[in-house]
Design a protein around this motif. Structure first.
Motif, PDB file in Angstrom:
ATOM      1  N   ALA A  32       0.835  -1.204   0.000  1.00 53.48           N
ATOM      2  CA  ALA A  32       0.000   0.000   0.000  1.00 53.48           C
ATOM      3  C   ALA A  32       0.872   1.258   0.000  1.00 53.48           C
ATOM      4  O   ALA A  32       0.587   2.229  -0.701  1.00 53.48           O
ATOM      5  N   TYR A  33       1.946   1.201   0.781  1.00 52.47           N
ATOM      6  CA  TYR A  33       2.845   2.352   0.846  1.00 52.47           C
ATOM      7  C   TYR A  33       3.472   2.613  -0.518  1.00 52.47           C
ATOM      8  O   TYR A  33       3.508   3.735  -1.015  1.00 52.47           O
ATOM      9  N   GLU A 104       7.985   3.081  12.288  1.00 53.55           N
ATOM     10  CA  GLU A 104       7.536   2.825  13.653  1.00 53.55           C
ATOM     11  C   GLU A 104       8.267   1.675  14.340  1.00 53.55           C
ATOM     12  O   GLU A 104       8.384   1.672  15.547  1.00 53.55           O
TER      13      GLU A 104
ATOM     14  N   GLU B 390      -6.370   0.852   0.092  1.00 53.73           N
ATOM     15  CA  GLU B 390      -4.935   0.651  -0.087  1.00 53.73           C
ATOM     16  C   GLU B 390      -4.200   1.999  -0.071  1.00 53.73           C
ATOM     17  O   GLU B 390      -3.155   2.141   0.553  1.00 53.73           O
ATOM     18  N   ARG B 391      -4.799   2.988  -0.745  1.00 52.66           N
ATOM     19  CA  ARG B 391      -4.207   4.333  -0.728  1.00 52.66           C
ATOM     20  C   ARG B 391      -4.133   4.864   0.698  1.00 52.66           C
ATOM     21  O   ARG B 391      -3.127   5.439   1.120  1.00 52.66           O
ATOM     22  N   ILE B 393      -4.029   3.201   3.492  1.00 51.36           N
ATOM     23  CA  ILE B 393      -3.017   2.463   4.262  1.00 51.36           C
ATOM     24  C   ILE B 393      -1.622   2.992   3.934  1.00 51.36           C
ATOM     25  O   ILE B 393      -0.797   3.215   4.818  1.00 51.36           O
ATOM     26  N   GLY B 394      -1.381   3.225   2.644  1.00 52.78           N
ATOM     27  CA  GLY B 394      -0.075   3.718   2.221  1.00 52.78           C
ATOM     28  C   GLY B 394       0.231   5.111   2.738  1.00 52.78           C
ATOM     29  O   GLY B 394       1.387   5.499   2.853  1.00 52.78           O
ATOM     30  N   LEU B 395      -0.812   5.876   3.061  1.00 55.19           N
ATOM     31  CA  LEU B 395      -0.617   7.257   3.528  1.00 55.19           C
ATOM     32  C   LEU B 395      -0.670   7.374   5.052  1.00 55.19           C
ATOM     33  O   LEU B 395      -0.565   8.458   5.601  1.00 55.19           O
ATOM     34  N   THR B 396      -0.845   6.254   5.737  1.00 60.16           N
ATOM     35  CA  THR B 396      -1.002   6.290   7.189  1.00 60.16           C
ATOM     36  C   THR B 396       0.344   6.312   7.892  1.00 60.16           C
ATOM     37  O   THR B 396       1.265   5.609   7.498  1.00 60.16           O
ATOM     38  N   GLU B 397       0.426   7.131   8.940  1.00 64.27           N
ATOM     39  CA  GLU B 397       1.670   7.189   9.723  1.00 64.27           C
ATOM     40  C   GLU B 397       1.548   6.395  11.013  1.00 64.27           C
ATOM     41  O   GLU B 397       2.516   6.245  11.739  1.00 64.27           O
ATOM     42  N   ASP B 398       0.344   5.963  11.321  1.00 63.49           N
ATOM     43  CA  ASP B 398       0.093   5.369  12.624  1.00 63.49           C
ATOM     44  C   ASP B 398      -0.149   3.874  12.477  1.00 63.49           C
ATOM     45  O   ASP B 398      -1.029   3.439  11.745  1.00 63.49           O
ATOM     46  N   ARG B 399       0.662   3.107  13.178  1.00 71.32           N
ATOM     47  CA  ARG B 399       0.604   1.656  13.069  1.00 71.32           C
ATOM     48  C   ARG B 399      -0.784   1.098  13.401  1.00 71.32           C
ATOM     49  O   ARG B 399      -1.291   0.204  12.721  1.00 71.32           O
ATOM     50  N   ALA B 400      -1.409   1.637  14.468  1.00 73.12           N
ATOM     51  CA  ALA B 400      -2.714   1.133  14.893  1.00 73.12           C
ATOM     52  C   ALA B 400      -3.779   1.415  13.834  1.00 73.12           C
ATOM     53  O   ALA B 400      -4.634   0.578  13.550  1.00 73.12           O
ATOM     54  N   ARG B 402      -3.151   1.820  10.668  1.00 75.03           N
ATOM     55  CA  ARG B 402      -2.815   0.968   9.519  1.00 75.03           C
ATOM     56  C   ARG B 402      -3.425  -0.422   9.707  1.00 75.03           C
ATOM     57  O   ARG B 402      -4.066  -0.957   8.795  1.00 75.03           O
ATOM     58  N   LEU B 406      -6.273  -2.210   7.410  1.00 72.74           N
ATOM     59  CA  LEU B 406      -5.998  -3.511   6.769  1.00 72.74           C
ATOM     60  C   LEU B 406      -7.133  -4.486   7.085  1.00 72.74           C
ATOM     61  O   LEU B 406      -7.575  -5.247   6.218  1.00 72.74           O
TER      62      LEU B 406
END
Lengths: 117, 414
Positions: A32-33, A104, B390-391, B393-400, B402, B406
């Motif tokens: 996705a990234y 992270e 998907e976009r 998820i790819g732009l997320t900075e936060d693991r939780a 993300r 998903l």
């Protein structure tokens, strides 16, 4: 400006690439990234590397090839891959670095690409 | 370190926390120079740490620090043969240099001036918030840089440049004229809100980038309200941030999983904070001067209805978003409006509103894609939902967040 993003991951994180239970989450996040980078038109290259223990390091000293098993630096986090970006400035590069899944659980380094004179 | 030293350290720290901003503001207003005021004050703190352990902590640490910093400022400006400085020096010298252990001089609270200086139109817009955080709250440049995702070196430079501008352009340390006040106050409040962070779009993922400065932003808003009791929008901003802060304990499960607003356990919300937010919003409303922060706080107050077992009135949330989109069409507001429309009139209406947003603004904005994914999934358009998730998820900075997205993506009904 061209920047390289150097991605450092622990062996444990790299192991999740092939771990039945963790594989899907690992690759989905990276897929996705990568897709987001492609859609934004900022990525111009890059590769994912095999884990550090698969590396072989070679210093040449006085003509002597001192081939060693393993990575160059024996650190907890190893270079797991790199990407090349084309973005207007460092702030934008850092924006993308913050979105990198490895930020992270490992670390990402942004380094400007040196231009040959 | 001897006990005396530790006591001195503690006293200095207490003084710093309690009155750092008042001291800096007061000294800067007297000298017309923020950077010099900060330097002088940090020298005063250093001197305190050197002398208090031997001679004991003075009764009025604050007064001692102020006197020491004033002396330091006077020395500094003696070294600079600059006309403007000379005037400031004279001002400082004519003020009664309080005896170091004497009773605290009652010095006026100049923090409001400092807030307005930091938000002055002549200051680079990217430096305003960091400048407030550093001068009014004493937060170090490294931490500010992290919060704004800028390299520490670049942030340090930005702050130094802004302070040089204040000194060299001789920006006035007076509170702006009445007719300038609204415009300048907006800049002050915008800067405080920027520190709090955006992306409070609970229907989607949240951008947690600036979570680290939330407490400081609330502190600044309280200060703005204290100094400007008649400013409706200052109360509105405080209300908005308190509503959001009240939900913090519910935003993650014990295991650290992300919980969207609609699924949060309302029993975990901090009631006293919600009560305080309500009061702040009522105070704002009594002024009869509507603004964007009051609208945003009012939207949050609707969500807070769940605490009393009430249903959420989506129609009124949409109406509030309509007014907000009219007054302040930020990308966050437009996405919030689309999500609210989807609740009130169905996913297709929400999607239509989403698709009306300019793609240039939405391209790299995570909440846009998260909401789009959710709405397309509700409309059984699974391919589009997959791509949008998907976009996001790819732009997320936060693991939780993300992990949450998903899961959403993998549980789309196919």
């Amino acid at each position: 400006m061209a920047y390289a993003m150097l991605i450092y991951e622990t062996e444990e994180a790299l192991a999740s690439r092939s771990d039945e239970a963790k594989r899907e989450a690992y690759w989905s996040a990276w897929g996705a990234y990568h897709q987001a980078l492609v859609e934004a038109g900022v990525i111009t290259g890059g590769s994912s590397l095999e884990p550090g223990h698969t590396g072989t390091t070679l210093p040449l000293r006085d003509g002597d090839r001192q081939v060693q098993d393993g990575p160059y630096a024996d650190t907890k986090e190893q270079l797991g891959g790199y990407m090349i970006f084309e973005v207007p400035d460092l702030d934008t590069a850092l924006d993308w670095a913050a979105r990198c899944p490895a930020a992270e659980y490992g670390a990402v380094e942004i380094r400007p690409i040196h231009k040959m004179e | 370190m001897a006990d005396g030293g530790e006591d001195a350290g503690r006293a200095a720290l207490l003084a710093a926390r309690a009155s750092y901003s008042r001291l800096v503001a007061y000294l800067a207003a007297a000298a017309g120079d923020v950077a010099a005021a900060e330097d002088a004050l940090s020298d005063a703190f250093r001197a305190a740490l050197e002398t208090w352990p031997d001679r004991g902590v003075p009764d009025k640490p604050e007064a001692w620090l102020l006197a020491a910093a004033r002396h330091r400022l006077t020395d500094m400006s003696r070294h600079r043969a600059v006309q403007a400085q000379a005037a400031a020096t004279l001002r400082l010298l004519t003020e009664e240099a309080a005896d170091r252990a004497a009773v605290a001089p009652a010095f006026p609270d100049e923090r409001l001036k400092l807030l307005f200086i930091c938000a002055h139109p002549a200051i680079d817009i990217a430096a305003r918030t960091p400048l407030m955080l550093q001068t009014v709250l004493g937060i170090d440049a490294g931490r500010i840089a992290s919060a704004f995702l800028v390299s520490p070196a670049a942030m340090g430079q930005r702050l130094v440049r802004a302070k040089a501008k204040i000194r060299d352009a001789r920006i006035s340390f007076d509170v702006p004229e009445y007719h300038q006040l609204p415009e300048r106050l907006d800049a002050v409040l915008d800067a405080i809100y920027a520190a709090y962070g955006t992306g409070w779009d609970d229907t989607a993922g949240t951008d947690s980038r600036r979570r680290g400065l939330a407490d400081e932003a609330v502190w600044l808003a309280r200060l703005a309200v204290e100094l400007l009791p008649d400013a409706a929008e200052a109360h509105g901003l405080l209300a908005l941030m308190l509503y959001c802060e009240a939900r913090r304990p519910a935003r993650r499960t014990e295991a650290g999983a992300y919980m969207p607003l609609s699924e949060q356990d309302v029993q975990l919300w901090r009631r006293p904070m919600i009560e305080e937010a309500k009061r702040a919003l009522a105070t704002a409303a009594a002024q009869h001067r509507l603004g964007r922060f009051q609208l945003e706080a009012a939207i949050q107050s609707q969500h807070a209805m769940r605490l009393t077992g009430g249903d959420i009135n989506w129609a009124s949330i949409v109406a509030l978003y309509d007014a907000l989109a009219e007054m302040s069409p930020t990308i966050g507001a437009l996405i919030g409006r689309a999500a609210a429309l989807a609740e009130e009139r169905g996913a297709a209406a929400g999607l239509a509103a989403l698709e009306a947003i300019d793609m240039d603004r939405a391209r790299s904005y995570q909440p846009y894609w998260a909401v789009r994914g959710a709405l397309l999934a509700r409309l059984d358009r699974t391919d589009g939902a997959d791509a949008a998730y998907e976009r996001a998820i790819g732009l997320t900075e936060d693991r939780a967040v993300r992990a949450f997205l998903l899961t959403k993506m993998s549980t789309i009904e196919r």
